[in-house]
Motif scaffolding. Structure first.
Motif, short mmCIF file in Angstrom:
data_model
loop_
_atom_site.label_atom_id
_atom_site.label_comp_id
_atom_site.label_asym_id
_atom_site.label_seq_id
_atom_site.Cartn_x
_atom_site.Cartn_y
_atom_site.Cartn_z
N ALA A 1 121.48 -70.03 42.09
CA ALA A 1 120.12 -69.64 42.50
C ALA A 1 119.97 -68.12 42.47
O ALA A 1 118.95 -67.60 42.00
CB ALA A 1 119.83 -70.19 43.89
N HIS A 2 120.96 -67.40 42.97
CA HIS A 2 120.88 -65.94 42.97
C HIS A 2 121.01 -65.37 41.56
O HIS A 2 120.33 -64.39 41.23
CB HIS A 2 121.96 -65.36 43.89
CG HIS A 2 121.62 -65.48 45.35
ND1 HIS A 2 121.17 -64.43 46.11
CD2 HIS A 2 121.65 -66.56 46.19
CE1 HIS A 2 120.93 -64.84 47.34
NE2 HIS A 2 121.22 -66.12 47.42
N ARG A 3 121.85 -65.98 40.74
CA ARG A 3 121.99 -65.52 39.35
C ARG A 3 120.67 -65.65 38.61
O ARG A 3 120.23 -64.71 37.91
CB ARG A 3 123.09 -66.31 38.64
CG ARG A 3 123.42 -65.78 37.24
CD ARG A 3 124.41 -66.68 36.52
NE ARG A 3 123.79 -67.92 36.07
CZ ARG A 3 123.05 -68.02 34.96
NH1 ARG A 3 122.84 -66.95 34.18
NH2 ARG A 3 122.54 -69.18 34.59
N GLN A 4 120.02 -66.79 38.75
CA GLN A 4 118.75 -67.00 38.08
C GLN A 4 117.68 -66.04 38.62
O GLN A 4 116.86 -65.52 37.86
CB GLN A 4 118.28 -68.45 38.26
CG GLN A 4 119.08 -69.48 37.48
CD GLN A 4 118.79 -69.43 35.99
OE1 GLN A 4 117.84 -68.80 35.54
NE2 GLN A 4 119.62 -70.12 35.21
N PHE A 5 117.71 -65.79 39.93
CA PHE A 5 116.69 -64.91 40.51
C PHE A 5 116.80 -63.50 39.95
O PHE A 5 115.78 -62.82 39.76
CB PHE A 5 116.83 -64.89 42.04
CG PHE A 5 115.59 -64.40 42.74
CD1 PHE A 5 114.57 -65.27 43.08
CD2 PHE A 5 115.44 -63.04 43.03
CE1 PHE A 5 113.42 -64.82 43.71
CE2 PHE A 5 114.29 -62.58 43.67
CZ PHE A 5 113.28 -63.47 44.00
#
Length: 440
Positions: free
Chosen positions: A307-311
């Motif tokens: 989730a953080h990588r995509q954000f």
């Protein structure tokens, strides 16, 4: 016969005052009555009325000329002045749990008796609406479609501010109106627009049922939304509906279903031209919730990282759909904290949720209350009773502004977690404030 006066809630500072605690412990009602008069402004005549005592008897007690020892009288004082039972050595009083935190099984609404079915005489009948509909153009105008979309945006804003219970009749009525238009429209482009509007209205209706914990109805409307949007193959919106169904499954304690729904959502948009990093990030966080509900620590942490990588890949010019705009950085942070909290990792969860709560702005009352309650839960898990009660107290004001059975459920859970600390002054103060905001 005049009705007895309603008990006035004693201020939390009085209930936590060491002198009041000691006076109640030894049942020294001379001191109790004097403290109530001094700090709550409840004078002897009102004490007598509230506790079903004679004014002369109250005067004698306050002067130290008489002691009250009968259990029935002590119970009347506890109930009349709203002194928590544990302070006087009594069982917990029925009024100590606000009605809003009492679980009530909902029953299907019963139609009124024939004699009660009153119809407003100043409103036209549905047959008139049907007749007038025959004179309308076959296809709605672009301005009608624009108005429908604007009303949906307004519904969502009001749902955040006040809950969806009062909105639902209007939303359902508009959904039926749009479905009727689908049956008469001929233009393919207009039909496609109407399918999108109808799917949004069906999802919103499902959400209001979910927020009311009416799960069967919610699932039916979410399913209808999927059927409608399938007609135009809007795969991003399909993923959005499936994500809603995944969240609902976590509330129903069906973590396997929750994981299946969110993985189907990810499969629906994977590789699609319209998929954006913000959508992928939101779905990865919903996946983290599902894994956390299953107790899968490693899988939860992997989903959080994704989730953080995509954000981090989000760009200002990404073609994000409007429905995912709520998923900003504070939302990513608070959801990360909640996922850690679901795993019992309170020490990791607390600073994340606290940071997001500090950064929250706007009118989303339900979100503010949810996040404050989650912060209180993580603090309580770490033994920080004072902080937890103060944080939960901060949640009460926004919570009282929203009609949300789902939010009340979170309050019930936190309230239940306070059971081992019922005699603590800070818990007593929180419960007093809770009864003020959510009265019996």
């Amino acid at each position: 016969m005049p009705k007895p006066p309603q008990p006035r809630e004693l201020p939390g500072r009085l209930l936590t005052d060491p002198e009041m605690i000691d006076a109640c412990r030894v049942r020294d009602f001379s001191r109790v009555f004097r403290l109530v008069k001094k700090h709550a402004g409840i004078y002897p005549s009102m004490i007598a009325r509230l506790c079903d005592l004679t004014p002369s008897r109250v005067g004698e007690v306050m002067a130290g000329e008489r002691r009250l020892q009968h259990m029935e009288v002590i119970e009347r004082i506890a109930d009349g002045l709203h002194i928590p039972g544990h302070m006087l050595g009594l069982a917990r009083r029925s009024w100590e749990t606000p009605a809003a935190l009492t679980v009530i099984e909902r029953e299907p609404a019963q139609p009124p008796a024939a004699t009660e079915q009153l119809k407003p005489v100043d409103l036209p009948g549905s047959d008139l609406d049907n007749i007038l509909a025959l004179t309308s153009p076959t296809d709605p105008s672009p301005s009608t479609l624009q108005a429908l979309r604007a009303s949906i945006e307004d519904y969502w804003r009001r749902d955040d501010q006040h809950g969806g219970e009062a909105l639902r009749p209007a939303v359902v009525g508009q959904l039926r109106y749009v479905v009727d238009l689908l049956g008469t429209s001929r233009s393919r482009s207009i039909k496609d627009d109407l399918y999108g509007v109808a799917a949004e209205l069906a999802r919103l209706t499902g959400w209001t049922h979910f927020d009311a914990r009416q799960y069967n109805q919610a699932r039916a409307y979410f399913t209808q939304a999927l059927k409608l949007v399938k007609e135009i193959d809007d795969r991003q919106f399909m993923a959005n509906v499936l994500a809603c169904m995944s969240l609902q499954a976590t509330y129903q304690e069906k973590p396997t279903d929750a994981l299946a729904f969110v993985q189907a959502a990810q499969d629906t948009v994977r590789g699609g031209a319209g998929s954006t990093p913000r959508v992928q990030s939101m779905l990865a966080m919903r996946e983290a919730f599902a894994h956390a509900s299953l107790g899968s620590r490693a899988a939860t942490h992997t989903a959080i990282s994704e989730a953080h990588r995509q954000f981090e890949l989000i760009r200002a010019d990404d073609p994000d759909p409007a429905w995912v705009s709520y998923f900003d950085e504070p939302k990513l942070i608070v959801d990360t904290g909640i996922a850690h909290g679901q795993l019992g990792e309170a020490a990791a969860a607390e600073p994340l949720i606290a940071d997001a709560v500090r950064r929250e702005h706007g009118t989303n009352q339900r979100g503010r209350a949810f996040h404050a309650i989650w912060l209180a839960r993580t603090q309580l898990q770490q033994g920080k009773l004072d902080q937890a009660c103060h944080t939960a107290t901060d949640a009460l004001e926004p919570a009282s502004a929203v009609a949300s059975e789902r939010l009340a459920g979170h309050l019930r859970e936190f309230y239940g977690q306070l059971t081992p600390y019922r005699g603590e002054p800070v818990t007593t103060a929180f419960e007093a404030r809770l009864r003020e905001v959510l009265p019996t």
